[in-house]
Design a protein around this motif. Structure first.
Motif, PDB file in Angstrom:
ATOM      1  N   VAL A   1       0.833  -1.199   0.000  1.00  0.00           N
ATOM      2  CA  VAL A   1       0.000   0.000   0.000  1.00  0.00           C
ATOM      3  C   VAL A   1       0.867   1.247   0.000  1.00  0.00           C
ATOM      4  N   ARG A   2       1.884   1.241   0.840  1.00  0.00           N
ATOM      5  CA  ARG A   2       2.767   2.402   0.948  1.00  0.00           C
ATOM      6  C   ARG A   2       3.495   2.684  -0.366  1.00  0.00           C
ATOM      7  N   GLU A   3       3.833   1.625  -1.071  1.00  0.00           N
ATOM      8  CA  GLU A   3       4.655   1.789  -2.279  1.00  0.00           C
ATOM      9  C   GLU A   3       3.894   2.408  -3.440  1.00  0.00           C
ATOM     10  N   VAL A   4       2.600   2.078  -3.604  1.00  0.00           N
ATOM     11  CA  VAL A   4       1.943   2.467  -4.853  1.00  0.00           C
ATOM     12  C   VAL A   4       0.639   3.237  -4.707  1.00  0.00           C
ATOM     13  N   ALA A   5       0.013   3.239  -3.541  1.00  0.00           N
ATOM     14  CA  ALA A   5      -1.334   3.809  -3.440  1.00  0.00           C
ATOM     15  C   ALA A   5      -1.322   5.326  -3.580  1.00  0.00           C
ATOM     16  N   ASP A   6      -2.192   5.847  -4.451  1.00  0.00           N
ATOM     17  CA  ASP A   6      -2.446   7.285  -4.511  1.00  0.00           C
ATOM     18  C   ASP A   6      -3.526   7.665  -3.500  1.00  0.00           C
ATOM     19  N   ARG A   7      -4.550   6.798  -3.371  1.00  0.00           N
ATOM     20  CA  ARG A   7      -5.572   6.959  -2.343  1.00  0.00           C
ATOM     21  C   ARG A   7      -5.915   5.588  -1.775  1.00  0.00           C
ATOM     22  N   ILE A   8      -6.441   5.585  -0.559  1.00  0.00           N
ATOM     23  CA  ILE A   8      -6.760   4.330   0.122  1.00  0.00           C
ATOM     24  C   ILE A   8      -8.177   4.426   0.692  1.00  0.00           C
ATOM     25  N   THR A   9      -8.985   3.423   0.406  1.00  0.00           N
ATOM     26  CA  THR A   9     -10.286   3.280   1.049  1.00  0.00           C
ATOM     27  C   THR A   9     -10.247   2.002   1.879  1.00  0.00           C
ATOM     28  N   VAL A  10     -10.629   2.112   3.134  1.00  0.00           N
ATOM     29  CA  VAL A  10     -10.577   0.973   4.050  1.00  0.00           C
ATOM     30  C   VAL A  10     -11.992   0.428   4.247  1.00  0.00           C
ATOM     31  N   VAL A  11     -12.116  -0.904   4.060  1.00  0.00           N
ATOM     32  CA  VAL A  11     -13.402  -1.582   4.206  1.00  0.00           C
ATOM     33  C   VAL A  11     -13.308  -2.559   5.375  1.00  0.00           C
ATOM     34  N   ARG A  12     -14.329  -2.557   6.235  1.00  0.00           N
ATOM     35  CA  ARG A  12     -14.375  -3.507   7.344  1.00  0.00           C
ATOM     36  C   ARG A  12     -15.792  -4.046   7.478  1.00  0.00           C
ATOM     37  N   ARG A  13     -15.896  -5.374   7.458  1.00  0.00           N
ATOM     38  CA  ARG A  13     -17.189  -6.058   7.602  1.00  0.00           C
ATOM     39  C   ARG A  13     -18.236  -5.487   6.658  1.00  0.00           C
TER      40      ARG A  13
END
Length: 505
Positions: free
Chosen positions: A202-214
């Motif tokens: 994630v650190r290497e390539v992500a421009d944006r991050i969306t976190v999904v849980r359950r």
């Protein structure tokens, strides 16, 4: 092409796999979908790709609502997907796989295989891939097979690319190469959805991050946030990202491997004069790039592979020549590297899979009769203890997420009295919360005085878990070194260069 998901909801009976999820991915962006196993990431992407129909919500491409009746419609709209388990036909060539479902014909209805070859070469040249259009898929390394999947998607002019856990089966070197490919695709304007649970990636390539849980979006994040914050968002609690273990306290039981040799079906020696000892209360990690004999060595230890020479002695008793059942009955726990092929029976229930190697004797079998009550009580306890996310012990294990399938295997093997644990790629395809749990259970097994052999291509895991690390290259032992050996030295060992002073047995 801009991708928008608005209010996507997908239910399976009482289970809400996706709960009103919103997601936007811009052209020229790598948008990382981060979440633990079973969080609903793959379900969401299967809705996008037309494999599932959403119960609520809509998919938009460049502002236009889409109505996909299947993957063919999604591909025609410009969406390509590379699945964690590749959708390739092993006995077909690269060119045949690329043209499958999108065939062009010559006069007389003959397939234009030459056009497919030229398309493969053009895309391969564009991205610096080394792929032979006429090579059979079954003869290609996993990393090259993945490139074929990418070529297949690009051959249909995909503008939105979905990568579903794409590095789960790759070596560290192949992973680095894949990251470069994603950046190149992004720079050419593709909108990329990258599904993973590996924080380093994630650190290497992500421009944006969306976190999904359950099944629900719990927030957005940036690649510069601490690992601890990202992990807590994924799991919903603080996660220990380092393995805590005391100095080993050695027990009497030991595994002694001497001069072990394994020959494959073609007559080539794939495990060549391997010797090592693992004491009770110690973890020995066998490291190396995938394909250097680790799989065959693992299978020889548990009787799945015939040893053409050498000895494997557990507490002084020879295991070579025994059947798999006899090896397991001797107290050997085995976590195979491929859970779906060697660890589980997909059509069997969770409860049935949890007792696969307990086919005789109490508490599950009395007077030749299966004790269903004892089996189900054990299964319910194991589901709770190992936090297996399932709708119930009667659910077929094939319906579980990959990480929860792995927990079923780990629960089965670690819930009985062991004299040796052999764990091959124990956390492959598993999220950070499950990795933490599995690592703790492996360390607890070691602390109980059991010799533990872990086979891992993940260098971080090898360093974190091991008391000592054995590195293999082309079937031979390069050396056995302490776990605090510098990473660059371990990297050289994986290339076959032995450091000074490393043990050979």
């Amino acid at each position: 092409m801009k991708l928008e998901l608005r209010g996507i909801t997908k239910r399976f009976g009482a289970l809400v796999a996706n709960d009103h999820i919103n997601l936007t991915v811009e052209p020229g962006e790598i948008h990382c979908l981060l979440g633990e196993n079973g969080a609903g990431k793959s379900t969401l992407m299967n809705v996008l790709y037309g494999l599932y129909t959403a119960d609520e919500g809509e998919v938009l491409l460049d502002g236009e609502v889409q109505h996909f009746r299947g993957p063919g419609d999604a591909m025609a709209a410009g969406i390509g997907m590379v699945h964690q388990h590749f959708m390739l036909i092993p006995v077909f060539t690269v060119a045949e796989n690329v043209m499958l479902g999108n065939e062009t014909t010559l006069s007389g209805g003959r397939l234009d295989i030459q056009a497919a070859r030229e398309k493969v070469r053009a895309i391969a040249d564009r991205f610096g891939f080394h792929v032979d259009p006429d090579a059979l898929i079954e003869d290609l390394p996993v990393g090259v097979q993945q490139r074929v999947e990418i070529i297949k998607a690009l051959s249909r002019d995909a503008k939105v690319l979905i990568f579903d856990e794409p590095t789960a089966v790759l070596t560290p070197q192949e992973t680095d190469e894949f990251m470069g490919i994603m950046r190149q695709l992004r720079d050419e304007g593709a909108a990329i959805v990258f599904i993973t649970h590996k924080l380093r990636e994630v650190r290497e390539v992500a421009d944006r991050i969306t976190v999904v849980r359950r099944g629900a979006v719990v927030g957005e994040a940036t690649a510069d946030q601490p690992d601890s914050e990202l992990a807590a968002m994924m799991v919903g609690r603080a996660v220990e990202l380092t393995v805590h273990k005391d100095e080993p306290r050695y027990a009497e039981t030991s595994l002694e491997v001497s001069g072990l040799e394994v020959t494959n079906a073609q007559g080539a020696v794939v495990v060549d004069d391997v010797s090592f000892t693992v004491r009770g209360g110690e973890i020995l990690v066998i490291a190396g790039v995938q394909g250097n004999g680790q799989t065959e060595l693992t299978e020889a230890l548990v009787g799945l592979e015939h040893a053409s020479a050498g000895s494997v002695r557990l507490a002084g008793k020879e295991l070579v020549g025994r059947s798999v059942n006899q090896v397991l009955d001797a107290g050997v726990g085995f976590i195979p590297e491929d859970r779906s092929t060697d660890g589980l029976v997909g059509e069997f229930t969770v409860a049935e899979n949890l007792m696969l190697d307990r086919r005789q004797g109490p508490p599950f079998v009395r007077a030749g009769m299966l004790q269903l009550g004892a089996r189900d009580d054990f299964a319910r306890n194991a589901v709770e203890e190992f936090d297996i996310r399932t709708q119930g012990i009667t659910e077929p294990v094939a319906r579980l997420s990959g990480g929860n399938q792995q927990k079923v295997v780990v629960a089965r093997e670690l819930s009985r009295e062991l004299r040796l644990l052999v764990a091959a790629q124990p956390t492959r395809g598993v999220d950070v919360g499950s990795i933490e749990f599995i690592h703790k259970r492996i360390v607890a097994t070691r602390d109980a005085g059991v010799p533990v052999v872990v086979i891992s291509t993940e260098l971080d895991e090898a360093v974190a878990l091991g008391d000592r690390i054995l590195v293999m290259y082309r079937g031979r032992v390069v050396g056995i070194v302490p776990a605090d050996t510098p990473r660059d030295v371990l990297g050289l060992m994986m290339a076959g260069i032995a450091p000074e002073g490393s043990a050979a047995a």
